[in-house]
Design a protein around this motif. Structure first.
Motif, PDB file in Angstrom:
ATOM      1  N   PHE A 111      -3.653  14.763 -28.638  1.00 20.21           N
ATOM      2  CA  PHE A 111      -2.201  14.865 -28.567  1.00 20.21           C
ATOM      3  C   PHE A 111      -1.713  14.197 -27.278  1.00 20.21           C
ATOM      4  O   PHE A 111      -2.306  14.383 -26.221  1.00 20.21           O
ATOM      5  CB  PHE A 111      -1.752  16.328 -28.577  1.00 20.21           C
ATOM      6  N   ARG A 112      -0.615  13.457 -27.377  1.00 17.13           N
ATOM      7  CA  ARG A 112      -0.053  12.784 -26.212  1.00 17.13           C
ATOM      8  C   ARG A 112       1.279  13.390 -25.817  1.00 17.13           C
ATOM      9  O   ARG A 112       2.063  13.814 -26.655  1.00 17.13           O
ATOM     10  CB  ARG A 112       0.167  11.289 -26.510  1.00 17.13           C
ATOM     11  N   THR A 113       1.531  13.410 -24.521  1.00 24.46           N
ATOM     12  CA  THR A 113       2.848  13.760 -24.023  1.00 24.46           C
ATOM     13  C   THR A 113       3.837  12.700 -24.506  1.00 24.46           C
ATOM     14  O   THR A 113       3.509  11.510 -24.503  1.00 24.46           O
ATOM     15  CB  THR A 113       2.838  13.795 -22.490  1.00 24.46           C
ATOM     16  N   PRO A 114       5.051  13.084 -24.951  1.00 23.81           N
ATOM     17  CA  PRO A 114       6.016  12.085 -25.405  1.00 23.81           C
ATOM     18  C   PRO A 114       6.227  10.987 -24.359  1.00 23.81           C
ATOM     19  O   PRO A 114       6.308  11.247 -23.155  1.00 23.81           O
ATOM     20  CB  PRO A 114       7.288  12.906 -25.618  1.00 23.81           C
ATOM     21  N   GLU A 115       6.327   9.748 -24.843  1.00 25.02           N
ATOM     22  CA  GLU A 115       6.425   8.591 -23.950  1.00 25.02           C
ATOM     23  C   GLU A 115       7.636   8.671 -23.034  1.00 25.02           C
ATOM     24  O   GLU A 115       7.569   8.271 -21.868  1.00 25.02           O
ATOM     25  CB  GLU A 115       6.487   7.309 -24.774  1.00 25.02           C
TER      26      GLU A 115
END
Length: 438
Positions: A48-52
Motif C-alpha cells: 500500500f502506498r501513501t497517496p501521492e
C-alpha cells in the motif's frame, strides 16, 4: 559483574505483538524462510502506498521543515483537524486544543502522563490495543478492563462499565472502530458511555485511528459529537486510513467541557515542550490528507482490496472445521476464535508458535490484547485475498494435527540448514507465497 536490571515500572507492561513470536520470526527469516507477517497492521509492508498528493505536500515543504515547530504542531495541520472535527458536528474545538504527536502512540503516553497520579484508574476495553494498558501502567496508574465479549459482538456494556468505576477512576478509553476485533460501536453503546463519563466527570479518550475504514453498512459515530459535559480527547492520525505509518503523525483534539481542564491541558503542553516538537515534515501532509480525495473508500467498498481480503477471511473461517469469527465491520483485522468444544485444549500462544514454526505464518495471540481467554487470535486483512486463502489452509493443517496422530516437524527440523532437498521444497508454490500488492 553487576547485573543491570530494568525498571520495576515495566513489570506489568507487555507488547506481545512485537514480542517473542516476532523475534522468532526474524530468526527464521535470517535462516532463509519466507514468513507471512500477519501480526501487525502495517500497510506499507503489503504494497500500500501513501497517496501521492500527501507525498508531494511533504516534499514541497521540506525547506519549512528544518526548524523545530511549535510544541503543539504546525498551524495548517492543526487547523485542518479543527475543520474536520467541525464538519463532523464537533463543537467548540480550536487549534489551541489540538496537539500533534509522533503518531498516536506518543500521544497515548503523553495524555495519560499528564493526567495520572499513583494508583489512579483508567477503564480500558478487553480486548484492547495493548499500548493503552501498558501506558496506564507505565504512568503509575492501574488499568481496569471492561469486557467486550465475543457473544455480544465485542460491543461493551455501559452498565457493566459503570459498575467498575471507583473514587480513583479518572478516564475511560474507547477504541472505535476497534482493534483487535473490528467491531464498530453502535450509537446506543456510545451514548451510554458518554452519559456515564459525564455523570462521573471522567475524561474520555477516544482512539479513532480507523475512523474511515468501514465495511458494508457500518456507521462510524465520532465520540466527540456525544460528549458535551466532560472532557473528550479524539486521537487519530495518518497511519492507517492514509497508509502513512512511517510518517509518524498523529493528533489529539480536545472538545466537550474544556474550561475545567485548562490546568490539565497546560500540563500536556509542558510535556509536549519537553520533547520539543513532533516530526515536522510529516505534519505538512495532514492538510492535504484531510481535505483531499479520500481514497480509502476505494479500498473498503465491494471489489476494493481491503474489502476482498476481509471477505477472504470470512470465507476461510466459513470453510474451517475449527474456526469462527464475528464479522469485522471496521479496521484492518479479523479476531478469529475457535469453536467451542472442537479443540478443548486450544492455547493461542501454542497455536501461534506452531503456525510460525511449521507453516511460516506470524499471527498475534488473543491474550496479547489483554483478552482473558486463550481461544482467539488476530490477523490483518492487508495481504491479497489469495494469500489469506493460503494462510487459512495452513491454519487448518495445524488444527488437524491437534486431533490426529500426525506429527508436525520439530523446531530443529524446521530450522535446520538448507539442503538441496529443502531448497526444492521451498521452491513449491506455498513457499513462494507473496505478500506484496499487485
Amino acid at each position: 559483574m553487576r547485573t543491570i536490571r530494568p525498571s520495576s515500572s515495566l513489570a506489568n507492561v507487555k507488547y506481545e505483538i512485537r514480542g517473542d513470536l516476532a523475534r522468532r520470526a526474524n530468526e527464521m527469516e535470517r535462516l532463509g524462510y519466507d514468513i507471512v507477517p500477519l501480526n501487525i497492521g502495517n500497510p506499507g509492508v503489503f504494497g500500500f502506498r501513501t497517496p501521492e498528493t500527501m507525498r508531494l505536500a511533504m516534499i514541497e515543504n521540506l525547506k519549512a521543515s528544518e526548524a523545530y515547530s511549535h510544541q503543539k504542531g504546525i498551524f495548517p495541520a492543526r487547523e485542518a483537524i479543527v475543520m474536520q472535527q467541525q464538519s463532523r458536528g464537533v463543537r467548540g474545538v480550536t487549534v489551541d486544543e489540538v496537539f500533534m504527536g509522533n503518531g498516536v502512540s506518543e500521544l497515548i503516553d503523553l495524555v495519560l502522563r499528564a493526567l495520572l497520579s499513583t494508583d489512579d484508574e483508567v477503564l480500558v476495553p478487553s480486548p484492547d490495543y495493548p499500548l493503552w494498558t501498558a501506558a496506564v501502567n507505565l504512568n503509575r496508574g492501574r488499568a481496569v478492563h471492561y469486557s467486550c465479549r465475543p457473544e455480544n459482538g465485542f460491543q461493551p456494556d455501559p452498565q457493566e462499565m459503570e459498575s467498575l468505576i471507583t473514587s480513583r477512576t479518572r478516564a475511560i478509553v474507547v477504541i472505535n472502530p476497534n482493534n483487535p476485533t473490528g467491531a464498530v460501536y453502535s450509537r446506543a453503546v456510545l451514548e451510554g458511555i458518554a452519559q456515564l463519563a459525564e455523570r462521573h466527570h471522567l475524561v474520555v479518550f477516544s482512539d479513532e485511528i480507523y475512523d474511515q475504514i468501514l465495511y458494508d453498512d457500518a456507521e462510524f459515530i465520532p465520540m466527540a459529537t456525544l460528549v458535551q459535559d466532560t472532557l473528550c480527547a479524539t486521537l487519530s492520525g495518518l497511519s492507517k486510513v492514509y497508509r502513512a505509518c512511517g510518517y509518524r503523525v498523529g493528533w489529539a483534539a480536545f472538545s466537550g467541557d474544556v474550561e475545567p481542564a485548562r490546568e490539565y491541558l497546560a500540563a500536556l503542553d509542558k510535556l509536549s515542550s519537553l520533547r520539543l516538537c513532533s516530526n515536522v515534515p510529516g505534519q505538512w501532509a495532514v492538510q492535504t490528507a484531510l481535505g483531499g480525495y479520500q481514497s480509502i473508500h476505494e479500498l473498503t467498498r465491494p471489489g476494493g482490496r481491503l474489502f476482498q481480503s476481509r471477505q477472504a477471511i470470512l470465507e476461510g473461517v466459513r470453510n474451517s472445521k475449527y474456526l469462527q469469527i464475528h464479522t469485522p465491520m471496521g479496521a484492518i483485522y479479523g479476531f478469529v476464535g475457535v469453536k467451542e468444544g472442537v479443540l478443548p485444549d486450544f492455547d493461542d500462544q501454542r497455536f501461534a508458535m506452531d503456525l510460525l514454526e511449521h507453516k511460516h505464518v506470524l499471527i498475534a495471540p488473543g491474550t496479547s490484547f489483554n483478552a482473558p481467554y486463550k481461544t482467539h487470535f488476530r490477523i490483518t486483512n492487508l495481504p491479497d485475498a489469495e494469500v489469506i486463502a493460503e494462510v487459512f489452509q495452513r491454519m487448518e493443517e495445524v488444527c488437524d494435527s491437534y486431533l490426529s496422530d500426525r506429527r508436525l516437524p520439530t523446531q530443529t527440523e524446521t530450522t535446520q540448514p538448507e539442503t538441496a532437498q529443502t531448497a526444492d521444497r521451498r521452491a513449491e508454490p506455498r513457499a513462494e507465497l507473496k505478500v506484496v500488492a499487485k
